[in-house]
Enzyme design. Structure first.
Site, short mmCIF file in Angstrom:
data_model
loop_
_atom_site.label_atom_id
_atom_site.label_comp_id
_atom_site.label_asym_id
_atom_site.label_seq_id
_atom_site.Cartn_x
_atom_site.Cartn_y
_atom_site.Cartn_z
N ASN A 8 0.86 -1.18 0.00
CA ASN A 8 0.00 0.00 0.00
C ASN A 8 0.90 1.24 0.00
O ASN A 8 1.48 1.59 1.03
CB ASN A 8 -0.89 -0.03 1.26
CG ASN A 8 -1.74 1.21 1.39
OD1 ASN A 8 -1.81 2.03 0.47
ND2 ASN A 8 -2.39 1.36 2.53
N TRP A 9 1.01 1.87 -1.17
CA TRP A 9 1.93 3.01 -1.29
C TRP A 9 1.32 4.32 -0.80
O TRP A 9 1.99 5.36 -0.82
CB TRP A 9 2.43 3.14 -2.75
CG TRP A 9 3.39 2.06 -3.12
CD1 TRP A 9 4.04 1.22 -2.25
CD2 TRP A 9 3.84 1.70 -4.43
NE1 TRP A 9 4.86 0.36 -2.96
CE2 TRP A 9 4.75 0.64 -4.28
CE3 TRP A 9 3.56 2.18 -5.71
CZ2 TRP A 9 5.39 0.05 -5.38
CZ3 TRP A 9 4.19 1.59 -6.80
CH2 TRP A 9 5.10 0.54 -6.63
N LYS A 10 0.07 4.28 -0.38
CA LYS A 10 -0.58 5.47 0.19
C LYS A 10 -0.33 6.68 -0.72
O LYS A 10 -0.39 6.56 -1.93
CB LYS A 10 -0.09 5.69 1.63
CG LYS A 10 -0.28 4.42 2.47
CD LYS A 10 -0.06 4.61 3.94
CE LYS A 10 -0.25 3.26 4.64
NZ LYS A 10 -0.20 3.34 6.09
N HIS A 96 -9.84 1.08 5.01
CA HIS A 96 -8.50 1.30 5.59
C HIS A 96 -8.61 2.30 6.75
O HIS A 96 -9.39 3.24 6.70
CB HIS A 96 -7.52 1.83 4.52
CG HIS A 96 -6.12 1.84 5.04
ND1 HIS A 96 -5.62 2.85 5.82
CD2 HIS A 96 -5.12 0.91 4.93
CE1 HIS A 96 -4.38 2.56 6.17
NE2 HIS A 96 -4.06 1.39 5.63
N GLU A 98 -6.90 4.71 7.71
CA GLU A 98 -6.72 6.14 7.41
C GLU A 98 -7.97 6.73 6.79
O GLU A 98 -8.29 7.91 6.99
CB GLU A 98 -5.48 6.31 6.52
CG GLU A 98 -4.20 6.15 7.35
CD GLU A 98 -3.05 5.46 6.64
OE1 GLU A 98 -3.01 5.47 5.40
OE2 GLU A 98 -2.18 4.90 7.34
N GLU A 169 -5.73 -4.98 10.67
CA GLU A 169 -4.69 -3.97 10.86
C GLU A 169 -4.98 -3.19 12.14
O GLU A 169 -5.77 -2.23 12.13
CB GLU A 169 -4.68 -2.99 9.68
CG GLU A 169 -4.36 -3.64 8.35
CD GLU A 169 -3.81 -2.63 7.37
OE1 GLU A 169 -2.67 -2.80 6.94
OE2 GLU A 169 -4.50 -1.65 7.05
N GLY A 175 2.10 2.22 10.85
CA GLY A 175 3.05 3.32 10.69
C GLY A 175 3.73 3.73 11.98
O GLY A 175 4.38 4.77 12.06
N SER A 214 3.09 -2.27 10.45
CA SER A 214 4.53 -2.32 10.69
C SER A 214 5.17 -3.66 10.33
O SER A 214 6.07 -4.13 11.02
CB SER A 214 4.85 -1.92 12.14
OG SER A 214 4.44 -0.58 12.38
N GLY A 235 2.71 -1.06 4.40
CA GLY A 235 2.77 0.35 4.04
C GLY A 235 4.22 0.80 3.88
O GLY A 235 4.85 0.60 2.84
N GLY A 236 4.77 1.37 4.95
CA GLY A 236 6.11 1.98 4.91
C GLY A 236 7.17 1.10 4.27
O GLY A 236 7.96 1.57 3.43
P1 PGA Z 1 2.54 0.26 7.76
O1 PGA Z 1 1.09 0.48 7.08
O2 PGA Z 1 3.10 -1.01 7.18
O3 PGA Z 1 3.32 1.48 7.38
O4 PGA Z 1 2.31 0.14 9.22
C1 PGA Z 1 0.22 -0.59 6.87
C2 PGA Z 1 -1.05 -0.11 6.22
O5 PGA Z 1 -1.48 1.02 6.48
O6 PGA Z 1 -1.68 -0.84 5.42
#
Ligand code: PGA
Length: 250
Positions: A8-10, A96, A98, A169, A175, A214, A235-236
């Site tokens: 997930n490159w956000k 998600h 966010e 999640e 994050g 994470s 994500g990250g």
């Molecule tokens: P993260 O994000 O790996 O940076 O914790 C995961 C996500 O939001 O899907």
């Protein structure tokens, strides 16, 4: 079922950056072991370039981070499932954290989007997870049950279960560098599986359950080996091809 490794490159990467990362990733993962699939979820603006950089590689696909549950209309800033499909996306995320917590999406909208996206031909990854206050108050099961029930409320029970994934999640692990331990992941994924079996009967076993929060190259192998973990949503650590390829090949 194949294990799914989703990136997930956000809100990161221009078209050029997405193309470069994808090409490098495809090179590094050229010998993808059997039973693994990779999904790249770039911003809308980089969907086409990401798909093109994959050069039709088997077991790699592209997904959208969001869509609006309508075919077209006056919905400024939104895109439809058909528009995602048109750009080469076959998957999309719903729910998600966010979008729930920054953009204010509630359970009802998440449910509407999930059903609409599936009906429109996308595979959907429904994201669920508790906030730290909810976990501390002993509400893990209550939160997951509510989010899954609402998220899948309008999905026909005979939907091909392989087109649906649920990503667990925990909000406190996204994050933050805080990763849920094996005990927490096992407990939450067992709760998710039990609810999927209740909703879909035996087909609930075919719905993939992903872990997200994470995930890093050094914890991916342990997480992916746990019971009821059918993939990861990253994500990250998915932004650099080197890190994400180490997760995919872990
Ligand atoms: P993260 O994000 O790996 O940076 O914790 C995961 C996500 O939001 O899907």
């Amino acid at each position: 079922m194949n294990k799914l490794f989703a990136a997930n490159w956000k809100m990161h990467k221009t078209q050029a950056e997405a193309g470069e990362t994808t090409a490098e990733l495809a090179r590094r993962c050229a010998d993808l072991p059997d039973g693994r699939e990779v999904l790249l979820i770039p911003p809308f603006t980089a969907l086409s370039v990401t798909g093109a950089a994959l050069c039709g590689r088997d077991w790699f696909s592209v997904g959208g981070q969001n869509f609006y549950p309508a075919d077209h209309g006056a919905f400024t800033g939104e895109v439809s499932p058909a528009m995602l499909l048109d750009c080469g996306a076959t998957f999309a995320l719903t729910g998600h954290s966010e979008r729930r917590h920054i953009l204010g999406e509630n359970d009802a909208l998440v449910g509407k989007k999930t059903a609409f996206g599936l009906a429109a031909g996308l595979k959907i990854i429904l994201c669920v997870g508790e906030m730290i206050e909810e976990r501390k108050a002993g509400k893990l099961e209550e939160v997951l049950t509510r989010q899954i029930a609402a998220g899948l409320a309008d999905v026909p029970k005979d939907t091909d279960p392989e087109r649906i994934s649920v990503a667990y999640e925990p909000v406190w692990a996204i994050g933050t560098g805080l990763v849920a331990g094996p005990k927490e992941i096992l407990e939450a994924h067992a709760l998710v599986r039990a609810q999927l079996l209740k909703i879909f009967g035996a087909n609930g076993r075919q719905v993939r359950i992903l872990y997200g929060g994470s995930v890093k190259p050094d914890n991916a192998a342990e997480i992916i080996a746990l019971d009821n973990v059918d993939g990861v949503l990253v994500g990250g650590a998915s932004l650099k091809a080197e890190d994400f390829s180490r997760i995919v090949l872990a």
